[in-house]
Write a protein that holds these residues in place. Structure first.
Motif, PDB file in Angstrom:
ATOM      1  N   CYS A 116     -36.794 -10.648  16.511  1.00  0.00           N
ATOM      2  CA  CYS A 116     -35.804 -10.309  17.760  1.00  0.00           C
ATOM      3  C   CYS A 116     -35.358 -11.617  18.248  1.00  0.00           C
ATOM      4  O   CYS A 116     -35.870 -12.853  18.321  1.00  0.00           O
ATOM      5  CB  CYS A 116     -36.801  -9.801  18.629  1.00  0.00           C
ATOM      6  SG  CYS A 116     -36.206  -9.629  20.179  1.00  0.00           S
TER       7      CYS A 116
ATOM      8  N   ALA B 137     -34.644 -12.370  21.267  1.00  0.00           N
ATOM      9  CA  ALA B 137     -34.910 -12.974  22.707  1.00  0.00           C
ATOM     10  C   ALA B 137     -35.956 -14.067  22.640  1.00  0.00           C
ATOM     11  O   ALA B 137     -37.030 -13.999  21.612  1.00  0.00           O
ATOM     12  CB  ALA B 137     -35.696 -11.836  23.409  1.00  0.00           C
TER      13      ALA B 137
ATOM     14  N   CYS C  20     -39.964 -13.777  22.275  1.00  0.00           N
ATOM     15  CA  CYS C  20     -40.481 -12.482  21.547  1.00  0.00           C
ATOM     16  C   CYS C  20     -40.685 -12.472  20.269  1.00  0.00           C
ATOM     17  O   CYS C  20     -40.310 -13.313  19.452  1.00  0.00           O
ATOM     18  CB  CYS C  20     -39.255 -11.330  21.771  1.00  0.00           C
ATOM     19  SG  CYS C  20     -39.695  -9.840  21.529  1.00  0.00           S
TER      20      CYS C  20
ATOM     21  N   PHE D 236     -41.412  -9.614  18.279  1.00  0.00           N
ATOM     22  CA  PHE D 236     -41.018  -8.640  17.627  1.00  0.00           C
ATOM     23  C   PHE D 236     -40.251  -8.926  16.505  1.00  0.00           C
ATOM     24  O   PHE D 236     -39.113  -9.603  16.549  1.00  0.00           O
ATOM     25  CB  PHE D 236     -40.383  -7.392  18.632  1.00  0.00           C
ATOM     26  CG  PHE D 236     -40.094  -6.329  17.915  1.00  0.00           C
ATOM     27  CD1 PHE D 236     -40.664  -5.331  17.527  1.00  0.00           C
ATOM     28  CD2 PHE D 236     -38.526  -6.131  17.417  1.00  0.00           C
ATOM     29  CE1 PHE D 236     -40.210  -4.071  17.161  1.00  0.00           C
ATOM     30  CE2 PHE D 236     -38.020  -4.978  16.928  1.00  0.00           C
ATOM     31  CZ  PHE D 236     -38.914  -3.944  16.842  1.00  0.00           C
TER      32      PHE D 236
ATOM     33  N   HIS E 191     -35.407  -3.187  20.509  1.00  0.00           N
ATOM     34  CA  HIS E 191     -36.783  -2.943  19.648  1.00  0.00           C
ATOM     35  C   HIS E 191     -36.662  -1.395  19.159  1.00  0.00           C
ATOM     36  O   HIS E 191     -37.641  -0.939  18.710  1.00  0.00           O
ATOM     37  CB  HIS E 191     -37.810  -3.075  20.263  1.00  0.00           C
ATOM     38  CG  HIS E 191     -38.303  -4.626  20.747  1.00  0.00           C
ATOM     39  ND1 HIS E 191     -39.388  -4.884  21.242  1.00  0.00           N
ATOM     40  CD2 HIS E 191     -37.413  -5.507  20.688  1.00  0.00           C
ATOM     41  CE1 HIS E 191     -39.429  -6.192  21.461  1.00  0.00           C
ATOM     42  NE2 HIS E 191     -38.149  -6.773  20.963  1.00  0.00           N
TER      43      HIS E 191
ATOM     44  N   HIS F   3     -32.075  -6.714  24.561  1.00  0.00           N
ATOM     45  CA  HIS F   3     -33.760  -6.704  24.451  1.00  0.00           C
ATOM     46  C   HIS F   3     -34.186  -5.819  25.622  1.00  0.00           C
ATOM     47  O   HIS F   3     -34.952  -5.011  25.343  1.00  0.00           O
ATOM     48  CB  HIS F   3     -34.159  -8.402  24.772  1.00  0.00           C
ATOM     49  CG  HIS F   3     -35.663  -8.428  24.701  1.00  0.00           C
ATOM     50  ND1 HIS F   3     -36.384  -8.380  25.818  1.00  0.00           N
ATOM     51  CD2 HIS F   3     -36.250  -8.536  23.596  1.00  0.00           C
ATOM     52  CE1 HIS F   3     -37.585  -8.503  25.035  1.00  0.00           C
ATOM     53  NE2 HIS F   3     -37.487  -8.601  23.968  1.00  0.00           N
TER      54      HIS F   3
HETATM   55 ZN   LIG Z   1     -37.818  -8.619  21.782  1.00  0.00          ZN
END
Ligand SMILES: [Zn+2]
Length: 117
Positions: free
Chosen positions: A43, A45, A48, A50, A59, A112
């Motif tokens: 991800c 961001a 983050c 993820f 996500h 995000h």
């Molecule tokens: Zn994220």
């Protein structure tokens, strides 16, 4: 006496609170739709952790109704150009939560999450 708790507050705490993430068109059934599987992609961001295995937004796995949707093909091409090895596959629920690309676009393309007021 209250123990001192300030030291355990995480600076990026807002990123950890899922309630403010865009949740997409939750009620929609995307069985038979198509998504784009990719190599693992973290991800963007900051803070983050993820990692996506599909083309995602906020996500959620982006899905298209038609396999040859020009928009899907365009995004798959972009993913290919950056080395994400995209493959168009039929979406199945076990893959994870999904969101229609067009619902995402209509929501203003949140990358995000959407901040609360
Ligand atoms: Zn994220």
């Amino acid at each position: 006496m209250e123990p001192e708790r300030r030291s355990i507050v995480v600076p990026d705490q807002e990123l950890l609170e899922d309630e403010e993430l865009w949740t997409g068109d939750d009620d929609a059934d995307h069985g038979g739709w198509f998504c784009v599987r990719t190599d693992p992609f973290p991800c963007p961001a900051s803070g983050c952790v993820f990692v996506a295995d599909f083309m995602t937004a906020a996500h959620l796995i982006l899905v298209w109704q038609e396999r040859d949707d020009p928009n899907l093909l365009w995004h798959a091409q972009r993913a290919k150009e950056v080395g994400r090895n995209p493959r168009v596959v039929g979406y199945e629920e076990p893959f994870g939560a999904s969101a229609s690309y067009y619902a995402w676009e209509a929501a203003g393309r949140p990358v995000h999450g959407i901040r609360g007021r």
